[in-house]
Design a protein around this motif. Sequence first.
Motif, PDB file in Angstrom:
ATOM      1  N   GLY A 113     -53.292 167.036 110.195  1.00 14.28           N
ATOM      2  CA  GLY A 113     -53.379 165.792 110.871  1.00 14.28           C
ATOM      3  C   GLY A 113     -53.034 164.277 110.490  1.00 14.28           C
ATOM      4  O   GLY A 113     -54.169 164.208 108.777  1.00 14.28           O
ATOM      5  N   LEU A 114     -53.416 163.461 110.980  1.00 15.83           N
ATOM      6  CA  LEU A 114     -52.911 162.205 109.941  1.00 15.83           C
ATOM      7  C   LEU A 114     -53.378 161.519 109.650  1.00 15.83           C
ATOM      8  O   LEU A 114     -54.935 161.756 110.683  1.00 15.83           O
ATOM      9  N   PHE A 115     -53.907 161.170 108.934  1.00 13.60           N
ATOM     10  CA  PHE A 115     -55.379 160.287 107.584  1.00 13.60           C
ATOM     11  C   PHE A 115     -55.885 161.864 107.386  1.00 13.60           C
ATOM     12  O   PHE A 115     -56.871 160.766 106.726  1.00 13.60           O
ATOM     13  N   SER A 116     -56.397 162.839 107.713  1.00 14.28           N
ATOM     14  CA  SER A 116     -56.947 163.842 107.215  1.00 14.28           C
ATOM     15  C   SER A 116     -55.998 164.827 106.662  1.00 14.28           C
ATOM     16  O   SER A 116     -56.444 164.290 104.983  1.00 14.28           O
TER      17      SER A 116
ATOM     18  N   ASP B 125     -52.441 170.749 102.471  1.00 17.52           N
ATOM     19  CA  ASP B 125     -52.863 169.660 102.408  1.00 17.52           C
ATOM     20  C   ASP B 125     -51.132 168.006 102.686  1.00 17.52           C
ATOM     21  O   ASP B 125     -50.295 168.380 101.836  1.00 17.52           O
ATOM     22  N   LEU B 126     -50.484 168.453 103.629  1.00 20.33           N
ATOM     23  CA  LEU B 126     -49.636 167.562 104.134  1.00 20.33           C
ATOM     24  C   LEU B 126     -48.935 165.965 102.737  1.00 20.33           C
ATOM     25  O   LEU B 126     -49.448 165.948 102.342  1.00 20.33           O
ATOM     26  N   ARG B 127     -47.994 165.731 102.269  1.00 22.14           N
ATOM     27  CA  ARG B 127     -47.071 164.758 101.346  1.00 22.14           C
ATOM     28  C   ARG B 127     -48.680 163.288 101.656  1.00 22.14           C
ATOM     29  O   ARG B 127     -48.154 163.400 103.853  1.00 22.14           O
ATOM     30  N   ALA B 128     -48.915 162.921 100.834  1.00 23.97           N
ATOM     31  CA  ALA B 128     -49.213 161.384 100.606  1.00 23.97           C
ATOM     32  C   ALA B 128     -50.907 161.382 101.873  1.00 23.97           C
ATOM     33  O   ALA B 128     -51.331 160.606 101.962  1.00 23.97           O
ATOM     34  N   HIS B 129     -51.352 162.997 101.623  1.00 22.54           N
ATOM     35  CA  HIS B 129     -52.728 163.317 101.981  1.00 22.54           C
ATOM     36  C   HIS B 129     -53.477 163.860 101.123  1.00 22.54           C
ATOM     37  O   HIS B 129     -52.733 164.721 100.351  1.00 22.54           O
ATOM     38  N   GLY B 130     -54.836 164.257 100.966  1.00 24.60           N
ATOM     39  CA  GLY B 130     -55.537 165.246 100.406  1.00 24.60           C
ATOM     40  C   GLY B 130     -55.269 165.175  99.069  1.00 24.60           C
ATOM     41  O   GLY B 130     -55.411 164.154  98.489  1.00 24.60           O
ATOM     42  N   GLN B 131     -55.311 166.442  98.103  1.00 27.15           N
ATOM     43  CA  GLN B 131     -54.792 166.306  96.834  1.00 27.15           C
ATOM     44  C   GLN B 131     -53.379 166.395  96.436  1.00 27.15           C
ATOM     45  O   GLN B 131     -52.772 166.323  95.707  1.00 27.15           O
TER      46      GLN B 131
ATOM     47  N   LEU C 185     -48.024 179.948 112.746  1.00 30.14           N
ATOM     48  CA  LEU C 185     -47.692 178.520 112.511  1.00 30.14           C
ATOM     49  C   LEU C 185     -49.118 177.750 113.205  1.00 30.14           C
ATOM     50  O   LEU C 185     -48.808 178.613 114.869  1.00 30.14           O
ATOM     51  N   GLY C 186     -49.458 177.030 112.781  1.00 24.91           N
ATOM     52  CA  GLY C 186     -50.479 176.338 113.272  1.00 24.91           C
ATOM     53  C   GLY C 186     -50.582 174.382 113.286  1.00 24.91           C
ATOM     54  O   GLY C 186     -50.574 174.249 112.288  1.00 24.91           O
ATOM     55  N   GLY C 187     -50.525 173.706 114.189  1.00 23.03           N
ATOM     56  CA  GLY C 187     -51.413 172.260 113.620  1.00 23.03           C
ATOM     57  C   GLY C 187     -51.708 171.660 114.849  1.00 23.03           C
ATOM     58  O   GLY C 187     -51.974 172.021 115.756  1.00 23.03           O
ATOM     59  N   PHE C 188     -52.793 170.494 114.517  1.00 19.06           N
ATOM     60  CA  PHE C 188     -53.251 169.753 115.064  1.00 19.06           C
ATOM     61  C   PHE C 188     -52.926 168.466 114.988  1.00 19.06           C
ATOM     62  O   PHE C 188     -52.008 167.732 113.850  1.00 19.06           O
ATOM     63  N   SER C 189     -52.871 166.974 116.106  1.00 22.15           N
ATOM     64  CA  SER C 189     -52.105 166.116 116.394  1.00 22.15           C
ATOM     65  C   SER C 189     -50.743 165.456 115.455  1.00 22.15           C
ATOM     66  O   SER C 189     -49.917 166.864 115.643  1.00 22.15           O
TER      67      SER C 189
ATOM     68  N   VAL D  56     -57.364 157.396 102.033  1.00 21.88           N
ATOM     69  CA  VAL D  56     -56.420 157.503 102.785  1.00 21.88           C
ATOM     70  C   VAL D  56     -55.133 156.218 101.010  1.00 21.88           C
ATOM     71  O   VAL D  56     -55.376 154.996 101.018  1.00 21.88           O
ATOM     72  N   ASP D  57     -54.215 156.469 100.017  1.00 20.05           N
ATOM     73  CA  ASP D  57     -53.226 156.188 100.565  1.00 20.05           C
ATOM     74  C   ASP D  57     -52.213 155.679 101.001  1.00 20.05           C
ATOM     75  O   ASP D  57     -51.239 156.561 101.713  1.00 20.05           O
ATOM     76  N   ARG D  58     -52.905 154.360 101.300  1.00 16.92           N
ATOM     77  CA  ARG D  58     -52.026 153.210 102.485  1.00 16.92           C
ATOM     78  C   ARG D  58     -50.850 153.349 102.431  1.00 16.92           C
ATOM     79  O   ARG D  58     -49.819 152.901 103.504  1.00 16.92           O
ATOM     80  N   VAL D  59     -50.136 152.868 101.290  1.00 10.70           N
ATOM     81  CA  VAL D  59     -48.351 152.828 100.902  1.00 10.70           C
ATOM     82  C   VAL D  59     -47.878 154.249 100.881  1.00 10.70           C
ATOM     83  O   VAL D  59     -46.854 153.736 101.486  1.00 10.70           O
ATOM     84  N   ALA D  60     -48.509 155.336 100.912  1.00  9.40           N
ATOM     85  CA  ALA D  60     -47.892 156.561 100.916  1.00  9.40           C
ATOM     86  C   ALA D  60     -47.874 156.709 102.394  1.00  9.40           C
ATOM     87  O   ALA D  60     -46.393 157.756 103.302  1.00  9.40           O
ATOM     88  N   THR D  61     -48.976 156.810 103.237  1.00  9.94           N
ATOM     89  CA  THR D  61     -48.770 156.876 104.545  1.00  9.94           C
ATOM     90  C   THR D  61     -48.100 156.446 105.618  1.00  9.94           C
ATOM     91  O   THR D  61     -47.705 156.308 106.073  1.00  9.94           O
ATOM     92  N   ARG D  62     -47.798 154.835 105.107  1.00 11.35           N
ATOM     93  CA  ARG D  62     -47.420 154.021 105.404  1.00 11.35           C
ATOM     94  C   ARG D  62     -45.487 154.563 105.078  1.00 11.35           C
ATOM     95  O   ARG D  62     -44.601 154.230 106.264  1.00 11.35           O
ATOM     96  N   LEU D  63     -45.419 154.810 104.497  1.00 13.07           N
ATOM     97  CA  LEU D  63     -43.672 155.304 103.979  1.00 13.07           C
ATOM     98  C   LEU D  63     -43.683 156.996 104.483  1.00 13.07           C
ATOM     99  O   LEU D  63     -42.645 157.330 105.562  1.00 13.07           O
TER     100      LEU D  63
END
Length: 251
Positions: free
Chosen positions: A33-36, A62-68, A101-105, A172-179
């Motif tokens: 999920g987002l920010f996770s 790890d989704l783009r803009a998240h984790g590693q 396939l699975g996902g959360f939020s 969280v990288d706030r610039v990247a996640t905002r994009l």
Amino acid sequence: MTAPRTEFHEGWGGAKLAVHRLGAGRPVLLLHGLFSSAGVNWIKFGTAARIADAGFEAIMPDLRAHGQSDAPHDPAAYPEDVLVKDALALVAGLGLADYDLGGFSLGARTSVRSVLAGLAPRRLVLGGMGLEGLAGWARRSAFFIDAIDRFDEIMRGDRAYFAKSFMKTQKVDRVATRLLLGSVDDTPPEAIAHVTMPTLVVCGAEDRDNGSAPRLAEALPQARYAEVPGTHMTSVSQRQFGDAIAEFLAA
């Protein structure tokens, strides 16, 4: 259970995505999920281990803009539905032909849109998602963008305080996640009639963040609903969450 192994694979546009793998057997691609991160949603509380113990390989990017994974600050790195483009790139790059396939939020939203874009998993798991949440991204996105923009001003008692605290904890990288937030698209209710594989909708009993999960299960052609304890943030920490997914996949 051994520790997850981490690899790096290319997403859309050559972005480097961290992919964590645990277990051996039929692959299950799991989107957090987002920010996770994969570590928080799937590994920390034992969900990935339960899936692996049931005879599967949990594959957790790890989704783009998240984790590693890469978190570019170039707006061009966030075209419409970029997370779907990343999912398609990973399935192709990993050579997944027969998989679940699975996902959360946000990961559940991405999973649905990935199926509509052409992915064909045997089974689908949608966690922390309701019918209204698939089509109501503008409101959710606006809330999180506001939390990012007011990050340094948000104090305890503000409705965005928990989002700020989670972003801070996750670094969280706030610039990247905002994009990234601006790249996510809505899925109209009529579109989910095309999601025809057996689907598990699993949601916390107190989770209303993305609308009604039972209504989502009713609207999908081949879905069932499983209720587990918790809110949107705590349901993924419950043993029942992982058990419900493992049992569904193994059925």
